[in-house]
Design an enzyme around this catalytic site. Structure first.
Site, PDB file in Angstrom:
ATOM      1  N   GLY A 159       1.029  -1.035  -0.375  1.00 14.22           N
ATOM      2  CA  GLY A 159       0.400  -0.009  -0.107  1.00 14.22           C
ATOM      3  C   GLY A 159       0.899   1.350   0.256  1.00 14.22           C
ATOM      4  O   GLY A 159       0.876   2.185   0.889  1.00 14.22           O
ATOM      5  N   TYR A 160       1.424   1.695  -1.110  1.00 11.17           N
ATOM      6  CA  TYR A 160       2.392   2.681  -1.251  1.00 11.17           C
ATOM      7  C   TYR A 160       1.593   4.337  -2.137  1.00 11.17           C
ATOM      8  O   TYR A 160       1.281   5.041  -1.688  1.00 11.17           O
ATOM      9  CB  TYR A 160       3.730   2.535  -2.015  1.00 11.17           C
ATOM     10  N   SER A 161       0.618   3.386  -3.343  1.00  7.36           N
ATOM     11  CA  SER A 161       0.810   4.124  -3.904  1.00  7.36           C
ATOM     12  C   SER A 161      -0.489   5.094  -3.970  1.00  7.36           C
ATOM     13  O   SER A 161      -1.465   4.179  -3.667  1.00  7.36           O
ATOM     14  CB  SER A 161       0.718   4.447  -5.979  1.00  7.36           C
ATOM     15  N   SER A 209      -1.381  -4.052  -6.127  1.00  6.68           N
ATOM     16  CA  SER A 209      -1.946  -6.144  -6.393  1.00  6.68           C
ATOM     17  C   SER A 209      -2.348  -6.610  -5.833  1.00  6.68           C
ATOM     18  O   SER A 209      -1.401  -6.643  -4.803  1.00  6.68           O
ATOM     19  CB  SER A 209      -0.141  -5.472  -7.148  1.00  6.68           C
ATOM     20  N   GLU A 264      12.265  -5.399  -2.734  1.00  6.43           N
ATOM     21  CA  GLU A 264      11.214  -5.400  -4.092  1.00  6.43           C
ATOM     22  C   GLU A 264      11.803  -5.073  -5.228  1.00  6.43           C
ATOM     23  O   GLU A 264      11.427  -6.255  -5.649  1.00  6.43           O
ATOM     24  CB  GLU A 264      10.054  -3.846  -4.090  1.00  6.43           C
ATOM     25  N   THR A 300       9.840   4.315 -11.944  1.00  8.02           N
ATOM     26  CA  THR A 300      10.083   4.041 -13.040  1.00  8.02           C
ATOM     27  C   THR A 300      11.210   4.124 -13.132  1.00  8.02           C
ATOM     28  O   THR A 300      12.533   4.032 -12.591  1.00  8.02           O
ATOM     29  CB  THR A 300       9.232   5.264 -12.749  1.00  8.02           C
ATOM     30  N   GLU A 359      13.508   6.534 -15.072  1.00  8.43           N
ATOM     31  CA  GLU A 359      13.390   7.792 -14.436  1.00  8.43           C
ATOM     32  C   GLU A 359      14.047   8.328 -13.219  1.00  8.43           C
ATOM     33  O   GLU A 359      15.127   8.819 -12.660  1.00  8.43           O
ATOM     34  CB  GLU A 359      12.476   8.064 -15.273  1.00  8.43           C
TER      35      GLU A 359
HETATM   36  C1  LIG Z   1       1.924  -2.826 -12.944  1.00  6.87           C
HETATM   37  C2  LIG Z   1       1.508  -2.827 -11.550  1.00  6.87           C
HETATM   38  C3  LIG Z   1       1.919  -2.666 -10.110  1.00  6.87           C
HETATM   39  C4  LIG Z   1       1.937  -2.043  -9.010  1.00  6.87           C
HETATM   40  N1  LIG Z   1       1.311  -2.271  -7.899  1.00  6.87           N
HETATM   41  C5  LIG Z   1       1.791  -1.968  -6.619  1.00  6.87           C
HETATM   42  C6  LIG Z   1       0.959  -2.063  -6.163  1.00  6.87           C
HETATM   43  O1  LIG Z   1       1.247  -3.367  -5.935  1.00  6.87           O
HETATM   44  N2  LIG Z   1       1.258  -1.080  -5.010  1.00  6.87           N
HETATM   45  C7  LIG Z   1       1.504   0.010  -4.564  1.00  6.87           C
HETATM   46  O2  LIG Z   1       1.854   1.170  -4.575  1.00  6.87           O
HETATM   47  N3  LIG Z   1       1.862   0.781  -5.895  1.00  6.87           N
HETATM   48  C8  LIG Z   1       1.940  -0.366  -7.466  1.00  6.87           C
HETATM   49  N4  LIG Z   1       2.467   0.224  -8.639  1.00  6.87           N
HETATM   50  C9  LIG Z   1       2.126   2.007  -8.267  1.00  6.87           C
HETATM   51  C10 LIG Z   1       3.941   1.852  -8.878  1.00  6.87           C
HETATM   52  O3  LIG Z   1       4.320   2.240  -8.254  1.00  6.87           O
HETATM   53  C11 LIG Z   1       4.036   3.355  -9.067  1.00  6.87           C
HETATM   54  O4  LIG Z   1       3.240   3.329 -10.922  1.00  6.87           O
HETATM   55  C12 LIG Z   1       5.510   3.990  -9.825  1.00  6.87           C
HETATM   56  O5  LIG Z   1       5.980   4.775  -8.799  1.00  6.87           O
HETATM   57  C13 LIG Z   1       4.986   5.770 -10.627  1.00  6.87           C
HETATM   58  O6  LIG Z   1       4.235   6.421 -10.153  1.00  6.87           O
HETATM   59  P1  LIG Z   1       2.661   6.899 -11.210  1.00  6.87           P
HETATM   60  O7  LIG Z   1       2.262   5.948 -11.509  1.00  6.87           O
HETATM   61  O8  LIG Z   1       1.992   7.605 -10.422  1.00  6.87           O
HETATM   62  O9  LIG Z   1       3.744   7.753 -11.875  1.00  6.87           O
HETATM   63  P2  LIG Z   1       4.328   9.354 -11.711  1.00  6.87           P
HETATM   64  O10 LIG Z   1       4.697   9.747 -10.717  1.00  6.87           O
HETATM   65  O11 LIG Z   1       2.814  10.060 -12.230  1.00  6.87           O
HETATM   66  O12 LIG Z   1       4.939   9.694 -13.455  1.00  6.87           O
HETATM   67  C14 LIG Z   1       4.429   9.590 -14.605  1.00  6.87           C
HETATM   68  C15 LIG Z   1       6.129   9.865 -15.532  1.00  6.87           C
HETATM   69  O13 LIG Z   1       6.729  11.100 -14.619  1.00  6.87           O
HETATM   70  C16 LIG Z   1       7.856  10.747 -14.158  1.00  6.87           C
HETATM   71  N5  LIG Z   1       8.625  11.487 -13.121  1.00  6.87           N
HETATM   72  C17 LIG Z   1       7.734  11.568 -12.191  1.00  6.87           C
HETATM   73  N6  LIG Z   1       8.543  11.845 -10.609  1.00  6.87           N
HETATM   74  C18 LIG Z   1      10.032  11.600 -11.489  1.00  6.87           C
HETATM   75  C19 LIG Z   1      10.796  12.710 -11.252  1.00  6.87           C
HETATM   76  N7  LIG Z   1      11.542  13.303 -10.299  1.00  6.87           N
HETATM   77  N8  LIG Z   1      11.661  12.720 -11.999  1.00  6.87           N
HETATM   78  C20 LIG Z   1      11.880  12.017 -13.456  1.00  6.87           C
HETATM   79  N9  LIG Z   1      10.842  11.775 -13.932  1.00  6.87           N
HETATM   80  C21 LIG Z   1       9.917  11.849 -12.786  1.00  6.87           C
HETATM   81  C22 LIG Z   1       7.972   9.437 -14.471  1.00  6.87           C
HETATM   82  O14 LIG Z   1       9.053   8.533 -14.238  1.00  6.87           O
HETATM   83  C23 LIG Z   1       6.850   8.650 -15.405  1.00  6.87           C
HETATM   84  O15 LIG Z   1       7.538   8.562 -16.527  1.00  6.87           O
HETATM   85  C24 LIG Z   1       2.319  -0.583  -9.820  1.00  6.87           C
HETATM   86  C25 LIG Z   1       2.536   0.138 -10.901  1.00  6.87           C
HETATM   87  C26 LIG Z   1       2.270  -0.898 -12.005  1.00  6.87           C
HETATM   88  C27 LIG Z   1       2.283  -0.537 -12.941  1.00  6.87           C
END
Ligand SMILES: Cc1cc2nc3c(=O)[nH]c(=O)nc-3n(C[C@H](O)[C@H](O)[C@H](O)COP(=O)(O)OP(=O)(O)OC[C@H]3O[C@@H](n4cnc5c(N)ncnc54)[C@H](O)[C@@H]3O)c2cc1C
Lengths: 372, 403
Positions: B139-141, B173, B256, B385, B387
């Site tokens: 439970g992070y995002s 997830s 992780e 990500t 990045e």
């Molecule tokens: C299949 C899948 C399973 C997942 N399962 C879990 C889960 O079980 N529990 C959970 O908590 N989360 C889960 N996640 C979430 C995941 O941790 C986040 O998607 C991830 O941390 C990115 O956050 P965001 O999707 O909000 O993208 P954003 O943070 O909004 O990023 C959008 C874009 O901006 C870029 N960006 C953002 N900040 C920066 C920076 N400082 N410098 C450069 N670029 C930047 C990113 O790299 C990306 O390209 C899952 C994601 C996926 C795809």
């Protein structure tokens, strides 16, 4: 598993780096490129005094022993310094070939000279009709009593003008390949400079009915084939180590620079585009390091190493040029100056990437090894 | 450098390999449909496989292998991290259930509890994780906290012996299949961003915790949105130091990034592709005889070898007591981008047949490549990500300034 250097290797690395920093600054590299001498004699003598020429050579012949991994450490330091001297062709290539040969006479005669730096040898392999590989060797060796007559043209022979011997690959009609140590003082040898990107003083070497005594033959037929196949792995890994050293420098110098250089009121290293270039460099350098290390380790252990050597050469050849170019990019215009060292690495890595099999050549070998 | 396993590690490698060959049903590796290093948690095509899955996890737990690197008194084997890495590699190579991507409890929560949990928390959760009885979700995002986890808004406010939770998690997830959440929440709403967060364990059955399914791009229910409305959990479920959650998070994320790689899965998938090109023709020619195919696959093989090296590297560092924070980021960038590249290369090689989505006589390699093409999109996003990984390598690894 231990993916770091061992204690002796760390010592070797440190002493090699500090020696080369002192004895082989980039000013020397520039001086050599502009001079007629094939390589700096004093530097070579001092390297011999360090005992380096004996690395990987049996103690029986005055060498200090050591594994392919140890040689890799030294080659890396040499790549970092853009060393303008024939260590690779003399010690790594010729040293390995002579040792692998069953010609005891040549071993006893040449190796003690080689380990003291008195014998410089170059590698004459590539020909006008090929770029690398053993399949199209046209230089002909014909028997003349118990001696041989060798005729043909060799290209890209490094430091040929300073060499006392040419480790030469020729073809014996109907028998296969022959590997000979040709004395550079023999009649019928002509050299012509082939200036290249990396200042490595390569030459065209023409052998015109050169008489080679039977005692100078290192291997013939199947023996020659297996010697050259082994050399191919050795050369690939050594070139990877050299490139590794170069790109580690590129990374270090670049990181220093971007922390220092200020634009828009902040260090350019604070800009994310620049940071990501640097991160990509770092991942490439790490990948190159472990892949090269794996191949060198396999060679050291006497394990089959062709797959790993070719994986390393195919990857590092691309990665090294990529990293060098990123190094230029994060430096801006300053790196386009002759006076700046960045281009020495770019030149070295590009030339090394094409030497002893480029990426495609080695990918094809990998393909064969993974069953394709 | 020395790339050899110790005798003990090699013996474990061989024992485990024999076990996997003996215990998994014949042809099992053809059942799971996951592409290497994805976070999509694709379900089995045949629901009956779930029975194999469950009974196999029990067997692994009986061996004490689910948690091999934990101390013996906690139900582990006291093995080193290299043995743990060998375990992960072998399990993912054989596509064994919970071989990768299924081990939030054993791979992340357990190791964290062992480091920062209280004796009571360890006693409550550790044995059950070790026996494979309970599972966790991460439970992070949150809707407004993705890469920037410092922005989490879900609050946990003390009230008597309880913490009262309010807020929303997303991309959770397999939360619908798990028992507990390993959750980061805000315990001091007035503190600066990174200073007021803590870890808590939340039972899914807690009144006030509600879930909504979210369907992923493969059409599967793997994600959830989870809402907490005045959900009360015992104060004792706060793990680690209060308001130091960010500090703990860094370590949890390293686990992780290492645990979820499933490095053996790359080798397995690659072998399937190699088999295919050696036995199938296009335009009268075996695919494996086409030079561009040979080069592309040789390049993938090389990058898989690099992935292995970077993987072993993290284990080797952990065994030396070092913190592979930067190295786990390099590993993650390299392997997730490889997952994507391998799918792209396979797609190029298979041509129009690569796009088939259902297993049929026309679909090569069990129609996995089209899945891989989609699944691997998640690899470079989830768990930090690419990045963000590059930011870590540049800033923490190379010491470049944060501005
Ligand atoms: C299949 C899948 C399973 C997942 N399962 C879990 C889960 O079980 N529990 C959970 O908590 N989360 C889960 N996640 C979430 C995941 O941790 C986040 O998607 C991830 O941390 C990115 O956050 P965001 O999707 O909000 O993208 P954003 O943070 O909004 O990023 C959008 C874009 O901006 C870029 N960006 C953002 N900040 C920066 C920076 N400082 N410098 C450069 N670029 C930047 C990113 O790299 C990306 O390209 C899952 C994601 C996926 C795809």
């Amino acid at each position: 598993m231990n993916l770091d250097l061992n204690t002796e290797q760390k010592l070797l690395k440190n002493s090699a780096r500090s020696f080369l920093k002192q004895e082989c600054p980039s000013a020397l590299v520039r001086k050599v490129r502009n001079s007629d001498e094939a390589f700096p004699e004093t530097l070579w003598k001092n390297m011999a005094d360090m005992g380096w020429m004996g690395l990987g050579i049996d103690e029986e012949y005055g060498g200090i022993g050591g594994s392919a991994s140890d040689v890799a450490v030294l080659m890396e330091a040499m790549g970092e310094a853009s060393l303008p001297a024939p260590f690779f062709t003399t010690v790594v290539v010729s040293g390995t070939a002579i040792q692998q040969s069953s010609n005891e006479e040549m071993k006893a005669k040449l190796l003690p000279l080689l380990v003291t730096g008195k014998l410089v040898s170059s590698f004459a392999l590539i020909e006008p009709n090929n770029d690398y590989g053993l399949t199209h060797i046209r230089t002909a060796a014909t028997a003349d009593g118990s001696d041989w007559i060798i005729s043909g043209t060799k290209l890209f022979v490094e430091y040929a003008k300073g060499a006392r011997y040419f480790l030469t690959v020729a073809n014996v009609e109907g028998t296969g390949l022959i590997v000979a140590m040709i004395d550079a003082a023999t009649d019928g040898i002509k050299l012509k400079s082939m200036p290249t990107l990396d200042y490595s003083k390569q030459c065209e070497v023409v052998f015109n009915a050169v008489k080679v005594p039977a005692e100078n033959i290192l291997a013939l037929g199947d023996d020659a084939e297996s010697m050259l196949n082994h050399l191919e792995d050795i050369c690939a890994v050594a070139k990877c180590s050299e490139m590794m050293g170069a790109i580690q420098s590129v990374l270090d110098v670049s990181v220093e620079y971007v922390k220092d250089r200020t634009q828009f009121g902040q260090p350019v290293g604070g800009f994310q585009a620049v940071q990501h270039h640097c991160a990509n460099m770092a991942v490439n350098v790490d990948s190159a390091r472990y892949l090269t290390g794996l191949a060198a380790w396999k060679l050291s252990e006497g394990l089959p190493a062709t797959k790993e050597a070719s994986m390393a050469k195919s990857f590092v050849s691309k990665a090294a040029v990529r990293v060098s170019k990123l190094g230029h990019q994060v430096h801006g215009a300053i790196s386009f100056c002759d006076e700046h060292d960045m281009h020495l690495y770019l030149r070295r890595t590009q030339s090394a990437s094409m030497a002893f099999g480029n990426t495609e050549y080695h990918l094809e070998k990998v393909a064969q090894k993974i069953g394709l | 450098m020395d790339f050899k396993f110790t005798d003990k590690e090699q013996a474990f490698h061989d024992e485990l390999t024999d076990f996997l060959i003996a215990e998994l049903p014949a042809g099992w590796a053809d059942h799971p449909v996951q592409w290497p290093h994805d976070y999509a948690h694709s379900p089995y095509r045949d629901p009956k496989d779930m029975e194999v899955h469950e009974s196999f996890i029990k067997k692994i737990a009986e061996k004490g292998w689910l948690t091999i690197s934990w101390p013996k008194e906690y139900g582990g084997q006291g093995f080193n991290n290299m043995q743990q890495a060998i375990f992960d590699e072998r399990m993912s190579y054989y596509r064994a259930p919970a071989g990768s991507s299924g081990s939030v409890g054993a791979g992340i929560v357990g190791p964290m509890l062992l480091r920062i949990g209280t004796k009571e928390q360890q006693a409550e959760f550790i044995p059950r994780i070790a026996r494979g009885e309970i599972t966790f979700w991460l439970g992070y995002s949150e809707p407004n906290a993705g890469s920037d986890l410092g922005a989490v808004r879900t609050t946990a406010i003390e009230d008597g012996d309880d913490l009262v939770l309010n807020g929303q998690k997303c991309w959770s997830s397999l939360a619908h299949k798990a028992d507990y959440s390993w959750m980061i929440v805000r315990t001091d709403p007035d503190a600066r961003k990174h200073q007021g967060c803590s870890f808590v364990i939340v039972d899914n059955k807690t009144p006030g915790v509600e879930m909504q399914p979210v369907i992923n791009i493969l059409g599967d229910h793997s994600f959830n949105e989870v809402f907490m409305t005045d959900a009360r959990i015992p104060k004792n479920n706060l793990v680690g130091e209060k308001n130091k959650g960010f500090y703990h998070l860094m370590q949890a994320l390293d686990f992780e990034r290492i645990t979820l790689v499933g490095i053996g899965g790359f080798k397995r998938m690659f072998e399937e592709i190699i088999d295919y090109v050696k036995t199938n023709k296009r335009n009268g020619k075996l695919l494996s005889e086409i030079p561009s195919v040979r080069y592309k696959l040789a390049e993938i093989a090389t990058n898989i070898e690099i992935g292995y090296m970077l993987f072993w590297r993290t284990a080797e560092m952990l065994d030396r007591g070092e913190d592979p924070n930067v190295e786990s980021s390099s590993l993650k960038v390299a392997t997730t981008e490889l997952a994507r590249d391998m799918a792209e290369v396979a797609m190029e090689i298979l041509g129009p047949y690569g796009q088939l989505t259902e297993s049929s006589e026309w679909s090569p390699i069990r129609a996995l490549v089209s899945r891989g093409f989609l699944e691997s999109i998640s690899a470079t996003i989830g768990a930090g990500t690419s990045e963000i990984m590059r930011n870590i390598i540049a800033q923490r690894g190379l010491g470049l300034p944060r501005v």
